[in-house]
Design a protein around this motif. Sequence first.
Motif, PDB file in Angstrom:
ATOM      1  N   GLU A  98       0.939  -1.249   0.105  1.00 13.94           N
ATOM      2  CA  GLU A  98      -0.005   0.099  -0.064  1.00 13.94           C
ATOM      3  C   GLU A  98       0.763   1.118   0.136  1.00 13.94           C
ATOM      4  O   GLU A  98       0.729   2.221  -0.742  1.00 13.94           O
ATOM      5  CB  GLU A  98      -0.834  -0.094   1.370  1.00 13.94           C
ATOM      6  CG  GLU A  98      -1.940   1.002   1.061  1.00 13.94           C
ATOM      7  CD  GLU A  98      -2.793   1.120   2.563  1.00 13.94           C
ATOM      8  OE1 GLU A  98      -3.028   2.059   3.094  1.00 13.94           O
ATOM      9  OE2 GLU A  98      -3.430  -0.086   2.816  1.00 13.94           O
ATOM     10  N   ILE A  99       2.030   1.388   0.924  1.00 14.80           N
ATOM     11  CA  ILE A  99       2.816   2.338   0.756  1.00 14.80           C
ATOM     12  C   ILE A  99       3.419   2.738  -0.505  1.00 14.80           C
ATOM     13  O   ILE A  99       3.624   3.621  -1.049  1.00 14.80           O
ATOM     14  CB  ILE A  99       3.820   2.228   1.889  1.00 14.80           C
ATOM     15  CG1 ILE A  99       3.381   2.250   3.349  1.00 14.80           C
ATOM     16  CG2 ILE A  99       4.960   3.185   1.735  1.00 14.80           C
ATOM     17  CD1 ILE A  99       4.264   1.904   4.610  1.00 14.80           C
ATOM     18  N   ALA A 100       4.117   1.527  -1.151  1.00 16.66           N
ATOM     19  CA  ALA A 100       4.680   1.598  -2.276  1.00 16.66           C
ATOM     20  C   ALA A 100       3.905   2.283  -3.615  1.00 16.66           C
ATOM     21  O   ALA A 100       4.313   2.825  -4.263  1.00 16.66           O
ATOM     22  CB  ALA A 100       5.474   0.268  -2.622  1.00 16.66           C
ATOM     23  N   GLU A 101       2.484   1.522  -3.694  1.00 17.00           N
ATOM     24  CA  GLU A 101       1.693   1.857  -4.764  1.00 17.00           C
ATOM     25  C   GLU A 101       1.252   3.291  -4.307  1.00 17.00           C
ATOM     26  O   GLU A 101       1.037   4.068  -5.409  1.00 17.00           O
ATOM     27  CB  GLU A 101       0.646   0.772  -4.601  1.00 17.00           C
ATOM     28  CG  GLU A 101       1.133  -0.393  -5.241  1.00 17.00           C
ATOM     29  CD  GLU A 101       0.067  -1.425  -5.418  1.00 17.00           C
ATOM     30  OE1 GLU A 101      -1.197  -1.136  -4.643  1.00 17.00           O
ATOM     31  OE2 GLU A 101       0.072  -2.655  -5.856  1.00 17.00           O
ATOM     32  N   GLY A 102       0.965   3.845  -3.154  1.00 15.31           N
ATOM     33  CA  GLY A 102       0.532   4.965  -2.652  1.00 15.31           C
ATOM     34  C   GLY A 102       1.711   6.207  -3.271  1.00 15.31           C
ATOM     35  O   GLY A 102       1.348   6.994  -3.825  1.00 15.31           O
ATOM     36  N   LEU A 103       2.951   5.729  -2.848  1.00 17.04           N
ATOM     37  CA  LEU A 103       4.014   6.688  -3.382  1.00 17.04           C
ATOM     38  C   LEU A 103       4.128   6.858  -5.012  1.00 17.04           C
ATOM     39  O   LEU A 103       4.198   8.043  -5.412  1.00 17.04           O
ATOM     40  CB  LEU A 103       5.309   6.403  -2.746  1.00 17.04           C
ATOM     41  CG  LEU A 103       5.436   6.278  -1.419  1.00 17.04           C
ATOM     42  CD1 LEU A 103       6.903   5.522  -0.767  1.00 17.04           C
ATOM     43  CD2 LEU A 103       5.652   7.631  -0.784  1.00 17.04           C
ATOM     44  N   LYS A 104       3.779   5.627  -5.451  1.00 12.33           N
ATOM     45  CA  LYS A 104       3.913   5.744  -7.037  1.00 12.33           C
ATOM     46  C   LYS A 104       2.895   6.362  -7.612  1.00 12.33           C
ATOM     47  O   LYS A 104       3.289   7.145  -8.416  1.00 12.33           O
ATOM     48  CB  LYS A 104       4.166   4.282  -7.705  1.00 12.33           C
ATOM     49  CG  LYS A 104       4.275   4.263  -9.025  1.00 12.33           C
ATOM     50  CD  LYS A 104       4.216   2.820  -9.641  1.00 12.33           C
ATOM     51  CE  LYS A 104       4.349   2.782 -11.298  1.00 12.33           C
ATOM     52  NZ  LYS A 104       3.403   3.407 -11.913  1.00 12.33           N
ATOM     53  N   ASP A 105       1.596   6.391  -7.020  1.00  8.09           N
ATOM     54  CA  ASP A 105       0.664   7.162  -7.609  1.00  8.09           C
ATOM     55  C   ASP A 105       0.729   8.591  -7.277  1.00  8.09           C
ATOM     56  O   ASP A 105       0.464   9.623  -8.291  1.00  8.09           O
ATOM     57  CB  ASP A 105      -0.851   6.945  -6.855  1.00  8.09           C
ATOM     58  CG  ASP A 105      -1.141   5.279  -7.144  1.00  8.09           C
ATOM     59  OD1 ASP A 105      -0.808   4.880  -8.307  1.00  8.09           O
ATOM     60  OD2 ASP A 105      -2.076   4.848  -6.462  1.00  8.09           O
ATOM     61  N   ARG A 106       1.369   9.152  -6.209  1.00  9.89           N
ATOM     62  CA  ARG A 106       1.583  10.561  -5.786  1.00  9.89           C
ATOM     63  C   ARG A 106       2.842  11.121  -6.575  1.00  9.89           C
ATOM     64  O   ARG A 106       2.937  12.275  -6.918  1.00  9.89           O
ATOM     65  CB  ARG A 106       1.678  10.486  -4.382  1.00  9.89           C
ATOM     66  CG  ARG A 106       0.378  10.420  -3.682  1.00  9.89           C
ATOM     67  CD  ARG A 106       0.595  10.312  -2.066  1.00  9.89           C
ATOM     68  NE  ARG A 106      -0.538  10.107  -1.274  1.00  9.89           N
ATOM     69  CZ  ARG A 106      -1.447  11.133  -0.956  1.00  9.89           C
ATOM     70  NH1 ARG A 106      -1.144  12.287  -1.374  1.00  9.89           N
ATOM     71  NH2 ARG A 106      -2.729  10.675  -0.570  1.00  9.89           N
ATOM     72  N   LEU A 107       4.011  10.253  -6.547  1.00 14.68           N
ATOM     73  CA  LEU A 107       5.133  10.936  -7.168  1.00 14.68           C
ATOM     74  C   LEU A 107       5.533  10.535  -8.523  1.00 14.68           C
ATOM     75  O   LEU A 107       6.355  10.878  -9.168  1.00 14.68           O
ATOM     76  CB  LEU A 107       6.288  10.365  -6.261  1.00 14.68           C
ATOM     77  CG  LEU A 107       6.161  10.445  -4.883  1.00 14.68           C
ATOM     78  CD1 LEU A 107       7.192  10.096  -3.911  1.00 14.68           C
ATOM     79  CD2 LEU A 107       6.113  12.353  -4.537  1.00 14.68           C
ATOM     80  N   GLY A 108       4.921   9.534  -9.166  1.00  9.66           N
ATOM     81  CA  GLY A 108       5.182   8.978 -10.362  1.00  9.66           C
ATOM     82  C   GLY A 108       6.593   7.943 -10.535  1.00  9.66           C
ATOM     83  O   GLY A 108       6.906   7.605  -9.069  1.00  9.66           O
ATOM     84  N   GLY A 109       6.953   7.587 -11.552  1.00  9.02           N
ATOM     85  CA  GLY A 109       8.089   6.818 -11.666  1.00  9.02           C
ATOM     86  C   GLY A 109       7.955   5.289 -11.605  1.00  9.02           C
ATOM     87  O   GLY A 109       6.944   5.001 -12.116  1.00  9.02           O
ATOM     88  N   THR A 110       8.945   4.449 -11.237  1.00  9.09           N
ATOM     89  CA  THR A 110       8.791   3.034 -11.360  1.00  9.09           C
ATOM     90  C   THR A 110       8.652   2.246  -9.965  1.00  9.09           C
ATOM     91  O   THR A 110       9.174   2.861  -9.039  1.00  9.09           O
ATOM     92  CB  THR A 110      10.167   2.646 -12.066  1.00  9.09           C
ATOM     93  OG1 THR A 110      11.203   2.841 -11.241  1.00  9.09           O
ATOM     94  CG2 THR A 110      10.256   3.238 -13.361  1.00  9.09           C
ATOM     95  N   LEU A 111       8.140   1.067 -10.243  1.00  6.31           N
ATOM     96  CA  LEU A 111       7.910   0.438  -8.949  1.00  6.31           C
ATOM     97  C   LEU A 111       8.252  -1.081  -9.096  1.00  6.31           C
ATOM     98  O   LEU A 111       7.849  -1.780 -10.000  1.00  6.31           O
ATOM     99  CB  LEU A 111       6.321   0.164  -8.518  1.00  6.31           C
ATOM    100  CG  LEU A 111       6.159  -0.720  -7.252  1.00  6.31           C
ATOM    101  CD1 LEU A 111       6.845  -0.178  -6.164  1.00  6.31           C
ATOM    102  CD2 LEU A 111       4.653  -0.570  -7.082  1.00  6.31           C
TER     103      LEU A 111
END
Length: 205
Positions: A24-37
Amino acid sequence: MTNILVVTSSPRGAEGLSTRFATEIAEGLKDRLGGTLVTRDLAAQPLPHITLAYIEGRMAPSQARTPEQTDAVALAETLVNEVKAAEVIVIGSGMINFSLSSQLKAWMDHIIWPGVTFSYDASGVNGLLSGKKAYVVTASGGVFSEGVHTAFDFQTNYLEHLLGFMGITDIETVRLEGTAHGAEATNAAIAKAEMQIRSALEQAA
């Protein structure tokens, strides 16, 4: 644009609370900041324990390595490169016998590499992975952040120490504790974690 690495290790897979909230943290950060996961699921794809081939191979010149040493070092290099490329690292860890799982320990054993992720100088240890942000999600059946069992937490403190040893000192820890104490305690732990994660994501935006 942010490169994010999420490392999960719960034998319960997606059902494990540490995996659920690390994701949840990782996907939330990707949604907010963009980039790669990039996801490294150590339960679905366990790493081997380190062997003599790895220990000797990482110290030998590449042209002098045996095939076994070459394979062992190549795996470690892949894992280290994932960490080096990440600006944010999210780790999910479910407590096993007061500590982290052997799967997660194996990952740490591969990436804690003298001269690559840390070194020694006149002042002592020099972590070589500074400048990264880490989120550590730990889950445990008991309560270890306070009370009589704090001395038995060989999971959270150890993970924070290992990250700091490599120079990753900007760490936010989310604890899900007391899940063995019944539904009410579990729900309270989940609610507390969700609140902390919402706050962390808002600050990251």
